[in-house]
Design a protein around this motif. Structure first.
Motif, PDB file in Angstrom:
ATOM      1  N   PRO A  77     -20.211  41.195 -18.961  1.00 35.08           N
ATOM      2  CA  PRO A  77     -20.235  39.732 -19.115  1.00 35.08           C
ATOM      3  C   PRO A  77     -21.650  39.193 -18.872  1.00 35.08           C
ATOM      4  N   ILE A  78     -22.116  38.344 -19.776  1.00 37.15           N
ATOM      5  CA  ILE A  78     -23.478  37.819 -19.639  1.00 37.15           C
ATOM      6  C   ILE A  78     -23.495  36.628 -18.688  1.00 37.15           C
ATOM      7  N   LYS A  79     -24.649  36.377 -18.092  1.00 38.20           N
ATOM      8  CA  LYS A  79     -24.817  35.282 -17.140  1.00 38.20           C
ATOM      9  C   LYS A  79     -25.598  34.147 -17.802  1.00 38.20           C
ATOM     10  N   TYR A  80     -25.273  32.928 -17.417  1.00 41.01           N
ATOM     11  CA  TYR A  80     -26.018  31.764 -17.877  1.00 41.01           C
ATOM     12  C   TYR A  80     -26.824  31.252 -16.693  1.00 41.01           C
ATOM     13  N   GLU A  81     -28.131  31.364 -16.788  1.00 41.41           N
ATOM     14  CA  GLU A  81     -28.996  31.011 -15.672  1.00 41.41           C
ATOM     15  C   GLU A  81     -29.750  29.716 -15.959  1.00 41.41           C
ATOM     16  N   LYS A  82     -30.051  28.984 -14.895  1.00 41.86           N
ATOM     17  CA  LYS A  82     -30.836  27.752 -15.021  1.00 41.86           C
ATOM     18  C   LYS A  82     -32.311  28.126 -14.901  1.00 41.86           C
ATOM     19  N   ILE A  83     -32.987  28.157 -16.046  1.00 39.89           N
ATOM     20  CA  ILE A  83     -34.384  28.600 -16.081  1.00 39.89           C
ATOM     21  C   ILE A  83     -35.272  27.484 -16.615  1.00 39.89           C
ATOM     22  N   CYS A  84     -36.386  27.223 -15.934  1.00 36.36           N
ATOM     23  CA  CYS A  84     -37.368  26.246 -16.405  1.00 36.36           C
ATOM     24  C   CYS A  84     -38.223  26.939 -17.471  1.00 36.36           C
ATOM     25  N   PRO A  85     -38.222  26.427 -18.719  1.00 35.45           N
ATOM     26  CA  PRO A  85     -38.988  27.079 -19.780  1.00 35.45           C
ATOM     27  C   PRO A  85     -40.504  26.984 -19.598  1.00 35.45           C
ATOM     28  N   VAL A  86     -40.984  26.003 -18.806  1.00 36.72           N
ATOM     29  CA  VAL A  86     -42.424  25.851 -18.568  1.00 36.72           C
ATOM     30  C   VAL A  86     -42.880  26.768 -17.443  1.00 36.72           C
ATOM     31  N   ASN A 114       0.853  -1.184   0.000  1.00 34.75           N
ATOM     32  CA  ASN A 114       0.000   0.000   0.000  1.00 34.75           C
ATOM     33  C   ASN A 114       0.892   1.238   0.000  1.00 34.75           C
ATOM     34  N   ILE A 115       0.695   2.127  -0.990  1.00 33.99           N
ATOM     35  CA  ILE A 115       1.565   3.291  -1.139  1.00 33.99           C
ATOM     36  C   ILE A 115       0.730   4.569  -1.092  1.00 33.99           C
ATOM     37  N   PRO A 116       0.822   5.364  -0.014  1.00 34.97           N
ATOM     38  CA  PRO A 116       0.102   6.646   0.031  1.00 34.97           C
ATOM     39  C   PRO A 116       0.622   7.589  -1.050  1.00 34.97           C
ATOM     40  N   ILE A 117      -0.293   8.172  -1.831  1.00 32.16           N
ATOM     41  CA  ILE A 117       0.118   9.054  -2.925  1.00 32.16           C
ATOM     42  C   ILE A 117      -0.818  10.259  -3.058  1.00 32.16           C
ATOM     43  N   LYS A 118      -0.362  11.236  -3.845  1.00 25.18           N
ATOM     44  CA  LYS A 118      -1.176  12.385  -4.226  1.00 25.18           C
ATOM     45  C   LYS A 118      -1.220  12.443  -5.754  1.00 25.18           C
ATOM     46  N   LEU A 119      -2.338  12.928  -6.289  1.00 25.76           N
ATOM     47  CA  LEU A 119      -2.459  13.093  -7.732  1.00 25.76           C
ATOM     48  C   LEU A 119      -2.353  14.568  -8.099  1.00 25.76           C
ATOM     49  N   HIS A 120      -1.643  14.839  -9.188  1.00 27.27           N
ATOM     50  CA  HIS A 120      -1.509  16.197  -9.708  1.00 27.27           C
ATOM     51  C   HIS A 120      -1.760  16.153 -11.212  1.00 27.27           C
ATOM     52  N   ALA A 121      -2.522  17.093 -11.737  1.00 29.98           N
ATOM     53  CA  ALA A 121      -2.781  17.134 -13.173  1.00 29.98           C
ATOM     54  C   ALA A 121      -1.457  17.265 -13.921  1.00 29.98           C
ATOM     55  N   ALA A 122      -1.225  16.397 -14.902  1.00 26.91           N
ATOM     56  CA  ALA A 122       0.041  16.401 -15.639  1.00 26.91           C
ATOM     57  C   ALA A 122      -0.007  17.307 -16.861  1.00 26.91           C
ATOM     58  N   THR A 123      -1.197  17.685 -17.274  1.00 22.30           N
ATOM     59  CA  THR A 123      -1.333  18.562 -18.440  1.00 22.30           C
ATOM     60  C   THR A 123      -2.233  19.740 -18.089  1.00 22.30           C
ATOM     61  N   GLU A 124      -2.199  20.787 -18.908  1.00 22.41           N
ATOM     62  CA  GLU A 124      -3.073  21.934 -18.695  1.00 22.41           C
ATOM     63  C   GLU A 124      -3.538  22.477 -20.037  1.00 22.41           C
ATOM     64  N   ASP A 125      -4.729  23.030 -20.036  1.00 23.02           N
ATOM     65  CA  ASP A 125      -5.323  23.590 -21.236  1.00 23.02           C
ATOM     66  C   ASP A 125      -4.783  25.004 -21.455  1.00 23.02           C
ATOM     67  N   LYS A 126      -4.151  25.216 -22.591  1.00 14.64           N
ATOM     68  CA  LYS A 126      -3.549  26.517 -22.886  1.00 14.64           C
ATOM     69  C   LYS A 126      -4.389  27.338 -23.863  1.00 14.64           C
ATOM     70  N   ASP A 127      -5.635  26.936 -24.101  1.00 20.75           N
ATOM     71  CA  ASP A 127      -6.489  27.686 -25.012  1.00 20.75           C
ATOM     72  C   ASP A 127      -6.676  29.115 -24.518  1.00 20.75           C
ATOM     73  N   VAL A 128      -6.775  30.057 -25.457  1.00 22.28           N
ATOM     74  CA  VAL A 128      -7.085  31.444 -25.109  1.00 22.28           C
ATOM     75  C   VAL A 128      -8.589  31.512 -24.856  1.00 22.28           C
ATOM     76  N   LYS A 129      -8.967  31.876 -23.641  1.00 23.68           N
ATOM     77  CA  LYS A 129     -10.384  31.862 -23.257  1.00 23.68           C
ATOM     78  C   LYS A 129     -10.976  33.268 -23.362  1.00 23.68           C
ATOM     79  N   PHE A 130     -12.130  33.357 -24.013  1.00 19.83           N
ATOM     80  CA  PHE A 130     -12.832  34.625 -24.159  1.00 19.83           C
ATOM     81  C   PHE A 130     -14.108  34.599 -23.326  1.00 19.83           C
ATOM     82  N   ARG A 131     -14.484  35.749 -22.787  1.00 18.30           N
ATOM     83  CA  ARG A 131     -15.769  35.898 -22.110  1.00 18.30           C
ATOM     84  C   ARG A 131     -16.802  36.400 -23.115  1.00 18.30           C
ATOM     85  N   SER A 132     -18.045  36.023 -22.950  1.00 17.80           N
ATOM     86  CA  SER A 132     -19.124  36.527 -23.799  1.00 17.80           C
ATOM     87  C   SER A 132     -19.693  37.790 -23.151  1.00 17.80           C
TER      88      SER A 132
END
Length: 276
Positions: free
Chosen positions: A41-50, A15-33
């Motif tokens: 910046p616009i909000k995305y809301e959870k709305i029931c259409p009925v 039994n080996i105690p360990i920790k996990l770390h993300a080995a990769t990362e997303d380098k995409d250029v992120k834009f806000r709407s």
């Protein structure tokens, strides 16, 4: 490096105690709407259409769509009961295999493993994998999903890569418009192989870069340097109702005309009586 999971690796009685770390990362250029008019910046809301109302988290349940528009409701408690037996923070190695037996199509995400405490057992597994030229096949629960994973050594560090289950990989035979007969001549094949030979080199990942991302970042930097930026319009705070009423009343009082006292009728009558 951020720790995203803590637990242990187990194989046999080890039994080996360990920790996990993300080995990769997303380098995409992120834009806000943003709202084009005011750049907010616009909000995305959870709305029931009925019901036509915004929902709180406690009002939302999980549903599995059986047929179009028909769902089976599954409660959170039911899912917790199913995952209770898998809740142990453990990576259980169930087999050891040759790494080249796994086709790259199965690979999903990569995680570095670091020792959580004593490094002796960690070093034991690392050295055993290197000398045996094997990799471990394991199971682990991550975010309420049982993942299949392969554990191998990468640059002196234990690396865990989650891999897809066989039923998650689509069948190549189902790809449309694939011809079984190659209608090419020997000359065409020889020419293609010659071109491949000329372009063949040793894989050096450092020589490849995301040119499009670099161009986008250069564009952003040029706009920023040229002061071509927009500012969010601040929403005006709503006035306190009590303060508003007080201000209105003060304005009314200030503009109210002053009235002069008129002489009383009783005094005038008294003068007439004296005259008589």
């Amino acid at each position: 490096m951020h720790t995203m999971w803590k637990g242990s690796i187990s194989f046999g009685l080890v039994n080996i105690p360990i920790k996990l770390h993300a080995a990769t990362e997303d380098k995409d250029v992120k834009f806000r709407s943003l709202h084009k008019e005011c750049h907010t910046p616009i909000k995305y809301e959870k709305i029931c259409p009925v019901c036509e109302k915004e929902l709180e988290l406690k009002e939302i349940v999980k549903g599995y769509e059986v047929t179009k528009g028909k769902f089976v409701i599954v409660e959170e408690e039911e899912l917790k009961e199913l995952s209770a037996s898998k809740a142990e923070k453990a990576v259980e190695i169930i087999d050891f295999i040759k790494i080249d037996e796994i086709d790259p199509i199965y690979y999903n995400r990569s995680y570095f493993m670091s020792p959580d405490g004593s490094t002796k057992a960690y070093g034991l597994l690392r050295k055993a994998l290197i000398q045996s030229e094997k990799a471990g096949i394991a199971k682990i629960m991550i975010r309420s999903k049982e993942q299949l994973a392969v554990i191998r050594v990468f640059e002196g560090v234990l690396l865990m890569e989650t891999i897809h289950y066989p039923d998650e990989v689509r069948k190549a035979a189902e790809v449309p418009n694939i011809s079984t007969a190659d209608e090419v001549s020997k000359k065409e094949i020889d020419t293609a192989i010659l071109l491949i030979d000329q372009l063949t080199s040793t894989f050096e990942p450092e020589k490849y870069n995301d040119e499009y991302r670099s161009q986008v970042l250069d564009l952003i930097e040029a706009k920023k340097s040229g002061k071509e930026m927009v500012t969010v319009k601040q929403k005006q705070p709503a006035a306190n109702m009590n303060e508003l009423m007080a201000a209105l009343q003060a304005s009314i009082d200030k503009t109210k005309p002053t009235t002069k006292k008129k002489p009383g009728r009783k005094k005038a009558t008294a003068k007439k009586d004296v005259a008589k």
